[in-house]
Design an enzyme around this catalytic site. Structure first.
Site, PDB file in Angstrom:
ATOM      1  N   GLU A   1       0.910  -1.045  -0.011  1.00 54.14           N
ATOM      2  CA  GLU A   1      -0.113  -0.009  -0.062  1.00 54.14           C
ATOM      3  C   GLU A   1       0.965   1.344  -0.118  1.00 54.14           C
ATOM      4  OE1 GLU A   1      -3.372  -0.058  -0.156  1.00 54.14           O
ATOM      5  OE2 GLU A   1      -3.061  -2.301  -0.475  1.00 54.14           O
ATOM      6  N   GLU A   2       0.359   2.348  -0.495  1.00 60.28           N
ATOM      7  CA  GLU A   2       1.016   3.517  -0.492  1.00 60.28           C
ATOM      8  C   GLU A   2       0.104   4.528   0.158  1.00 60.28           C
ATOM      9  OE1 GLU A   2       2.103   4.842  -4.396  1.00 60.28           O
ATOM     10  OE2 GLU A   2       3.194   2.851  -4.746  1.00 60.28           O
ATOM     11  N   PHE A   3       0.880   5.516   0.995  1.00 57.98           N
ATOM     12  CA  PHE A   3       0.296   6.743   1.737  1.00 57.98           C
ATOM     13  C   PHE A   3       1.104   7.822   1.741  1.00 57.98           C
ATOM     14  CE2 PHE A   3       2.268   4.358   4.956  1.00 57.98           C
ATOM     15  CZ  PHE A   3       2.717   5.263   5.911  1.00 57.98           C
TER      16      PHE A   3
END
Length: 80
Positions: A1-3
């Site tokens: 995931e990316e944030f």
């Protein structure tokens, strides 16, 4: 995931130090599944806003830095 984390008052150096602290904490905190530890890591891309730069441009540069971190072996912080 990316944030994404937006740190409007931080310098590039301060943002890199925070990313490194988070990276170290993640690496030192294995998840546990069925009683067995599962190691995981995080890679970070850091970009400092330049004069008159759009949010899209900042995110694009941060994404490029993230992919540099992944290509350089993962579990690291890269800044551009």
């Amino acid at each position: 995931e990316e944030f994404a984390l937006m740190l409007p008052e931080a310098s590039k150096e301060e943002a890199c130090l925070l990313a490194e602290r988070i990276r170290q904490t993640v690496a030192a905190s294995p998840a546990v599944h069925n009683g067995a530890p599962i190691a995981y890591s995080a890679s970070f891309g850091v970009a400092r806003q330049q004069a008159h730069e759009t949010i899209e441009s900042i995110l694009d540069r941060a994404d490029k830095a993230l992919y540099l971190a992944k290509e350089a072996g993962r579990n690291r912080v890269e800044a551009i």
